[in-house]
Design a protein around this motif. Structure first.
Motif, PDB file in Angstrom:
ATOM      1  N   LYS A  93     -22.730 -43.972  41.117  1.00 57.04           N
ATOM      2  CA  LYS A  93     -24.017 -44.817  41.444  1.00 57.04           C
ATOM      3  C   LYS A  93     -24.238 -45.670  40.009  1.00 57.04           C
ATOM      4  O   LYS A  93     -25.092 -46.595  40.120  1.00 57.04           O
ATOM      5  N   GLY A  94     -23.335 -45.711  39.179  1.00 52.84           N
ATOM      6  CA  GLY A  94     -23.804 -46.325  37.646  1.00 52.84           C
ATOM      7  C   GLY A  94     -24.473 -45.996  37.001  1.00 52.84           C
ATOM      8  O   GLY A  94     -25.116 -46.810  36.277  1.00 52.84           O
ATOM      9  N   SER A  95     -25.101 -44.733  37.028  1.00 58.97           N
ATOM     10  CA  SER A  95     -26.165 -44.139  36.082  1.00 58.97           C
ATOM     11  C   SER A  95     -25.647 -44.180  34.651  1.00 58.97           C
ATOM     12  O   SER A  95     -24.738 -43.854  34.287  1.00 58.97           O
ATOM     13  N   LYS A  96     -26.637 -44.465  34.007  1.00 57.73           N
ATOM     14  CA  LYS A  96     -26.580 -44.467  32.408  1.00 57.73           C
ATOM     15  C   LYS A  96     -26.274 -42.984  32.025  1.00 57.73           C
ATOM     16  O   LYS A  96     -25.683 -42.837  30.968  1.00 57.73           O
ATOM     17  N   LEU A  97     -26.777 -42.118  32.808  1.00 55.85           N
ATOM     18  CA  LEU A  97     -26.621 -40.573  32.263  1.00 55.85           C
ATOM     19  C   LEU A  97     -25.203 -40.159  32.582  1.00 55.85           C
ATOM     20  O   LEU A  97     -24.771 -39.039  32.076  1.00 55.85           O
ATOM     21  N   ALA A  98     -23.970 -40.999  33.120  1.00 57.33           N
ATOM     22  CA  ALA A  98     -22.909 -40.840  33.319  1.00 57.33           C
ATOM     23  C   ALA A  98     -22.018 -40.737  31.854  1.00 57.33           C
ATOM     24  O   ALA A  98     -21.379 -39.621  31.670  1.00 57.33           O
ATOM     25  N   PRO A 226     -13.323 -45.052  27.692  1.00 60.26           N
ATOM     26  CA  PRO A 226     -14.934 -45.303  28.010  1.00 60.26           C
ATOM     27  C   PRO A 226     -15.142 -44.593  29.226  1.00 60.26           C
ATOM     28  O   PRO A 226     -14.298 -44.810  30.095  1.00 60.26           O
ATOM     29  N   TYR A 227     -16.292 -44.067  29.218  1.00 60.33           N
ATOM     30  CA  TYR A 227     -16.775 -43.666  30.658  1.00 60.33           C
ATOM     31  C   TYR A 227     -17.040 -44.687  31.726  1.00 60.33           C
ATOM     32  O   TYR A 227     -16.842 -44.402  32.846  1.00 60.33           O
ATOM     33  N   THR A 228     -17.084 -45.925  31.384  1.00 61.14           N
ATOM     34  CA  THR A 228     -16.953 -47.135  32.147  1.00 61.14           C
ATOM     35  C   THR A 228     -15.697 -47.290  33.131  1.00 61.14           C
ATOM     36  O   THR A 228     -15.829 -47.854  33.955  1.00 61.14           O
ATOM     37  N   ASP A 229     -14.781 -46.518  32.640  1.00 57.63           N
ATOM     38  CA  ASP A 229     -13.538 -46.622  33.411  1.00 57.63           C
ATOM     39  C   ASP A 229     -13.610 -46.179  34.783  1.00 57.63           C
ATOM     40  O   ASP A 229     -12.743 -46.105  35.645  1.00 57.63           O
ATOM     41  N   TYR A 230     -14.613 -45.482  34.853  1.00 64.47           N
ATOM     42  CA  TYR A 230     -15.080 -44.468  36.217  1.00 64.47           C
ATOM     43  C   TYR A 230     -16.226 -45.285  36.748  1.00 64.47           C
ATOM     44  O   TYR A 230     -16.516 -44.993  38.032  1.00 64.47           O
ATOM     45  N   VAL A 231     -16.752 -46.368  36.301  1.00 64.28           N
ATOM     46  CA  VAL A 231     -18.018 -47.019  36.771  1.00 64.28           C
ATOM     47  C   VAL A 231     -17.624 -48.344  37.556  1.00 64.28           C
ATOM     48  O   VAL A 231     -16.899 -49.248  36.961  1.00 64.28           O
ATOM     49  N   ASP A 232     -17.862 -48.586  38.837  1.00 65.26           N
ATOM     50  CA  ASP A 232     -17.742 -49.879  39.536  1.00 65.26           C
ATOM     51  C   ASP A 232     -17.944 -50.973  38.829  1.00 65.26           C
ATOM     52  O   ASP A 232     -19.368 -50.955  38.388  1.00 65.26           O
ATOM     53  N   LYS A 237      -9.515 -51.313  35.822  1.00 67.91           N
ATOM     54  CA  LYS A 237      -9.416 -51.472  37.135  1.00 67.91           C
ATOM     55  C   LYS A 237      -9.366 -50.325  38.097  1.00 67.91           C
ATOM     56  O   LYS A 237      -9.237 -49.244  37.426  1.00 67.91           O
ATOM     57  N   ASN A 238      -9.791 -50.215  39.357  1.00 65.64           N
ATOM     58  CA  ASN A 238      -9.484 -49.318  40.303  1.00 65.64           C
ATOM     59  C   ASN A 238     -10.374 -47.988  39.855  1.00 65.64           C
ATOM     60  O   ASN A 238      -9.897 -46.882  40.099  1.00 65.64           O
ATOM     61  N   GLN A 239     -11.708 -48.198  39.491  1.00 69.01           N
ATOM     62  CA  GLN A 239     -12.369 -47.116  39.190  1.00 69.01           C
ATOM     63  C   GLN A 239     -12.692 -46.231  40.264  1.00 69.01           C
ATOM     64  O   GLN A 239     -12.498 -45.177  39.550  1.00 69.01           O
ATOM     65  N   ASP A 240     -12.818 -46.609  41.319  1.00 70.86           N
ATOM     66  CA  ASP A 240     -12.734 -45.548  42.618  1.00 70.86           C
ATOM     67  C   ASP A 240     -11.712 -44.479  42.757  1.00 70.86           C
ATOM     68  O   ASP A 240     -11.908 -43.633  42.942  1.00 70.86           O
ATOM     69  N   ARG A 241     -10.472 -45.374  42.279  1.00 75.67           N
ATOM     70  CA  ARG A 241      -9.497 -44.286  42.655  1.00 75.67           C
ATOM     71  C   ARG A 241      -9.293 -43.544  41.225  1.00 75.67           C
ATOM     72  O   ARG A 241      -8.623 -42.168  41.495  1.00 75.67           O
ATOM     73  N   ARG A 242      -9.885 -43.737  40.298  1.00 70.71           N
ATOM     74  CA  ARG A 242      -9.469 -42.812  39.301  1.00 70.71           C
ATOM     75  C   ARG A 242     -10.591 -41.781  39.100  1.00 70.71           C
ATOM     76  O   ARG A 242     -10.535 -40.773  38.935  1.00 70.71           O
TER      77      ARG A 242
END
Length: 441
Positions: A93-98, A226-232, A237-242
Motif C-alpha cells: 500500500k506504500g503505508s508509512k507504517l511499513a 531499507p524497508y523501501t526495497d519492498y515499496v513500489d 527494483k522488483n519490489q513486488d517480487r521481493r
C-alpha cells in the motif's frame, strides 16, 4: 582426563553390643545384603550395567523435549509469518507504517523464530526427521517406508551467497528476485536450493535474514536494507517480487517445521513411535552422537573456529543480522538441554524438567557428571560476556552487546574461551559415553 568409577561394593557395617561373660564386647558385622553394583578398579572403565527403567525414562523425556522444542520453533515461525504478512500488506500500500512493521518483523525473526530453533539443532546428526536420508542397509525404517525427506538443508543451510537471491553492492540486477523470467513458487524455490553449488541457498532462515537485512558491510552495524526495497516505486527494483519471495519463504518454513514436528507427536504412527521402541543403547548412542557433534564439530569448529581463525565475518552464522551470538548461545543451550533433560519454551509458558543424560552419567560416575556440569557453567558464563547487562548485573539474553563480527578482532580471548569450553565438553561427553558402554563413531 580420566574420572574413576564411582561405584563399589556397598557394605553395611554394624557395631553391635553383645552381652558376654558378664560384660560387653564390640563385634563388627559385615553384610553383603545391600550389594548393588559390581566391584570395579578405581581407574578402570567398565561397560554400563543397564538400568533399563532409567534408560527408558531418559529416552521418553528426550522425546517430549524434542516435541516441545519443535512446537516452540513452529510457534515462533508462525509469529514471524503473521508479522511478515502485515508488513507485506503495508508495503504494498506504500503505508508509512511499513517502516515500523519492518522493525517488528526483524525482531520477531531474531527472537521468537531463531531462539527456539537454534536449540532444536541438537536433534540433528543421527538421521532423525530433521536431516533424514535413506540408508541402503537392508532395513526399512518408518521414515524410509513413507519416502520421508529431511528438510534441514532447506531451513538452515549456510553460508549463503547473497548474489543468488537478490541484488548486492556489486550487481543491482542479481538474483532470483530480479530475474523475472523465473516464476516464484514454493516448488521453484525448493528446486533452486543448492542448485549448482552448496552456497546457492534459496530457502530457509538465512534467506529470510538476507531479504530483511541485506548485506552487512560494517562491523559497527548489521545489514541496512531499507524497508523501501519492498515499496513500489521505492529503492532497488522488483519490489513486488521481493514481497512475493519473502512471503513464500515463510510459508515454506512453516511447511518444513510442521513436517518435522509431526514426526515427534504423541500417539501417532510416526518416527517417535519407532524411536521409543528401539533398543535403548542404540537410542542413547544417537543422543550422544548429536551432543558431541554439535558441541565439537558443528559449533566449536564450523560455526566459531572457522570465522575466528580467518577473522572473516562472512563465515559467521547469522552474518546479515549480527545475531551470531544468539546462534552460539542457543546451539550450546540445546546440548545442555539434552544433558540435563530440561527445556523452557520461548513462545509459551511450557517447560520440561525430567530425567536427562546427566542422571545416567551420575549413576556410573558422579565425579564425571560434576565435571561436565562445571564446564557447562563455565561455557555459559563466557557466552554471557557478549550480552548486555541490566543495572543490577542481570544478563539480558538475546540482547547482544558485542557482535561476533566485531569480537573476531577485538575480543579474541573471550571467543577462545568459548572454543576451549566446547572442546572440553566434547571430550567429557565422549568419556561419559564410554563410561556408559556406548560406542561413538
Amino acid at each position: 582426563m580420566l574420572y574413576g568409577c564411582g561405584l563399589y561394593i556397598c557394605t553395611l557395617v554394624l557395631l553391635v553390643k553383645q552381652k558376654y561373660a558378664g560384660g560387653y564386647m564390640r563385634n563388627l558385622l559385615l553384610t553383603s545384603a545391600v550389594v548393588a553394583f559390581s566391584l570395579q578398579a578405581h581407574a578402570v572403565k567398565a561397560p554400563y550395567k543397564n538400568n533399563e527403567s532409567l534408560n527408558r525414562e531418559v529416552i521418553s523425556n528426550y522425546s517430549d523435549l524434542a516435541l516441545l522444542n519443535y512446537n516452540d520453533s513452529l510457534q515462533g515461525a508462525r509469529a514471524l509469518k503473521s508479522e511478515i504478512a502485515k508488513f507485506v500488506k503495508l508495503a504494498k500500500k506504500g503505508s508509512k507504517l511499513a517502516s515500523k512493521q519492518y522493525d517488528i518483523v526483524k525482531k520477531t525473526w531474531s527472537l521468537e523464530a531463531r531462539m527456539p530453533y537454534g536449540q532444536s539443532e541438537i536433534f540433528r546428526f543421527y538421521n532423525g526427521p530433521i536431516d533424514f536420508e535413506p540408508i541402503d542397509d537392508g532395513v526399512t525404517t518408518y521414515l524410509e517406508s513413507i519416502n520421508f525427506e529431511g528438510v534441514e538443508g532447506l531451513m538452515n543451510a549456510w553460508p549463503l551467497d547473497e548474489i543468488y537471491i537478490d541484488y548486492v553492492k556489486e550487481d543491482s540486477t542479481a538474483g532470483l528476485v530480479n530475474n523475472r523470467n523465473i516464476k516464484l513458487t514454493k516448488d521453484v524455490l525448493v528446486s533452486m536450493n543448492e542448485r549448482e553449488g552448496e552456497k546457492n541457498i534459496s530457502t530457509g532462515y538465512h534467506a529470510i535474514e538476507f531479504l530483511l537485512w541485506g548485506q552487512d558491510r560494517s562491523i559497527d552495524t548489521a545489514g541496512q536494507r531499507p524497508y523501501t526495497d519492498y515499496v513500489d516505486g521505492g529503492t532497488a527494483k522488483n519490489q513486488d517480487r521481493r514481497r512475493e519471495y519473502l512471503s513464500l519463504l515463510i510459508d515454506l518454513l512453516d511447511d518444513h517445521l510442521s513436517t518435522v514436528t509431526n514426526q515427534w507427536q504423541v500417539g501417532e504412527k510416526n518416527y517417535r513411535t519407532e524411536f521409543l521402541k528401539r533398543d535403548s543403547n542404540s537410542v542413547l548412542t544417537d543422543i550422544f552422537t548429536s551432543m558431541i557433534s554439535m558441541a565439537g564439530d558443528e559449533l566449536k569448529s564450523e560455526r566459531i573456529e572457522n570465522a575466528f581463525l580467518l577473522e572473516d565475518q562472512e563465515e559467521e552464522h547469522s552474518c546479515f543480522s549480527d545475531q551470531t551470538i544468539n546462534d552460539i548461545y542457543t546451539n550450546a543451550l540445546g546440548v545442555k538441554n539434552i544433558y540435563f533433560g530440561d527445556y523452557v519454551a520461548h513462545n509459551s509458558s511450557k517447560s520440561i524438567n525430567g530425567k536427562g543424560i546427566n542422571d545416567l552419567v551420575a549413576f556410573v560416575n558422579p565425579e564425571l557428571d560434576q565435571a561436565i556440569t562445571k564446564k557447562f557453567d563455565s561455557l555459559f558464563n563466557n557466552i554471557n560476556f557478549f550480552y548486555k547487562k541490566s543495572r543490577n548485573g542481570q544478563v539480558q539474553i538475546g540482547s547482544i552487546e558485542t557482535p561476533f563480527d566485531r569480537a573476531l578482532t577485538t575480543n579474541k580471548v573471550e571467543i577462545q574461551n568459548i572454543i576451549d569450553d566446547l572442546g572440553s565438553i566434547d571430550e567429557l561427553l565422549r568419556e561419559a559415553a564410554s563410561e556408559l558402554g556406548l560406542e561413538i563413531e
